[in-house]
Design a protein around this motif. Structure first.
Motif: not given
Length: 425
Positions: A299-304
């Motif tokens: 989720e964090r990576m996609t948010g980046c």
């Protein structure tokens, strides 16, 4: 890469997961091959133990002047020495066949991945931003770009189809996009910037899952190296064959590199324009983390990647890929699709995937939890942050003006010394 022990323990579960991928059952054949291998290993170990035991007994028999027993033992040892190498070769052959079978099976989909045959059955997660409204007919990038320096004709004349020469204002915009993406990922999201090799050996591509199955999608050099199709290969292999301390995780790497793809399976698709090239630049993100943290890291990576699109003011949507549209190594993939007014549709600009321990097993990369003697496989994740060429296309189409000029997004103006408009020649 799959663990044969897990398949032995849960054959029905394994086959059910393959069925979600649209694949036939494989567990029974794999287990049968593994049983054959294990039986041979047991026979080998028994034979080696008997050879050692008999060798020692020869000395004892000779010490007692029991030549008959010594002779029989010597004959037995000689027969074992002749038989065991053939058995060892057979075991290597069966193990190689088993590993080849396991290496050719894609990762199993996560439980929350929707079932489906192709991209038409991907699931919409969220939409961000509103497509621009023009008081003129929107043009596609291949109509806007040539007057700004997107030179399709010279690129094709120089190198053939799917190559483009980028020059002048568009070249500056291209450079600005890559630098902006790197700065965002390193300064705001803590990724470590890397300048990795663009040429790698077989084992690097095996580790991330491109080999052996997808060799035709790659470019190979005359000295048996491969041009990377994505920096995922180089960045993920930074930790190949390592045992990492738990407190070092997560590791987050990013790189801006050229990428090279033969597009062997894309005949007839996107033959015009700058969407699908043999050579293109991309900013890649890779994370190495623990199994417990990998879902949150996804989720964090996609948010980046989403943050970069938001800063650029580009409308986009997040899609969760169905089982039939995911890549070979992925257990779950989010695609970010940007709105292209000239095509009147959304197009993929980033894919962010969690590969669970699939790549880690192929690379033999583990971590040691604090206070424990045993090790576990890490989880690996990768994502585009973003594909530079496709982002360039999106900027040209979303920021176009009726006179053929293109407004520069505010986030990029510091990289262009304040230039706010690209003017056509």
């Amino acid at each position: 890469m799959h663990d044969i022990r897990t398949i032995r323990d849960n054959p029905d579960q394994f086959d059910a997961a393959l069925a979600r991928r649209g694949l036939e059952p494989r567990a029974a054949d794999l287990i049968a091959l593994d049983e054959k291998r294990r039986a041979l290993v047991t026979e080998l170990q028994t034979g080696q133990a008997r050879r050692n035991e008999a060798s020692k007994a020869i000395g004892a028999a000779k010490a007692q002047r029991d030549e008959e027993t010594a002779g029989a033992l010597m004959a037995e040892v000689a027969a074992l020495k002749e038989k065991l190498p053939a058995m060892e070769a057979q075991e290597r052959e069966i193990s190689g066949a088993l590993n080849a079978e396991l290496a050719g099976i894609p990762n199993l989909p996560a439980a929350d991945v929707p079932e489906g045959a192709d991209e038409d059955e991907n699931a919409l997660v969220a939409t961000h931003g509103e497509p621009p409204v023009f008081d003129f007919e929107a043009k596609a990038h291949d109509a806007i770009g040539p007057a700004l320096g997107l030179d399709f004709d010279t690129g094709a004349a120089m190198s053939g189809a799917r190559f483009t020469l980028v020059r002048g204002p568009v070249a500056k915009l291209h450079r600005a996009l890559g630098q902006f993406m790197l700065d965002t990922l390193t300064e705001e999201f803590g990724y470590e910037e890397v300048v990795p090799p663009l040429l790698v050996r077989d084992e690097a591509l095996f580790g991330t899952g491109q080999l052996p199955k997808f060799a035709e999608d790659l470019f190979r050099t005359t000295d048996d190296r491969w041009l990377i199709p994505t920096a995922e290969v180089s960045l993920t292999n930074i930790v190949a064959k390592q045992i990492l301390p738990a407190d070092a995780l997560p590791l987050r790497f990013t790189a801006l590199t050229p990428c090279f793809r033969s597009e062997a399976g894309a005949a007839g698709r996107d033959t015009r324009g700058y969407i699908r090239q043999h050579q293109f630049e991309k900013v890649e993100m890779v994370s190495i983390t623990t199994p417990e943290a990998s879902d949150d890291e996804h989720e964090r990576m996609t948010g980046c990647a989403e943050a970069i699109l938001t800063k650029l003011g580009l409308p986009f949507r997040r899609m969760k890929l169905c089982t039939g549209d995911m890549g070979f190594s992925a257990a779950r993939t989010y695609d970010l699709e940007v709105w292209l007014p000239g095509q009147d549709r959304y197009r993929e600009i980033s894919s962010c995937s969690t590969c669970t321990d699939f790549q880690a097993r192929r690379m033999n990369t583990r971590f040691r939890p604090e206070g424990e003697k045993s090790t576990s496989f890490v989880h690996t994740l990768n994502g585009s942050g973003l594909a530079v060429g496709r982002t360039l296309v999106a900027v040209l189409e979303n920021y176009q003006r009726a006179d053929g000029s293109v407004v520069v997004p505010e986030a990029l103006r510091p990289y262009l010394r304040g230039m706010d408009v690209l003017e056509p020649a």
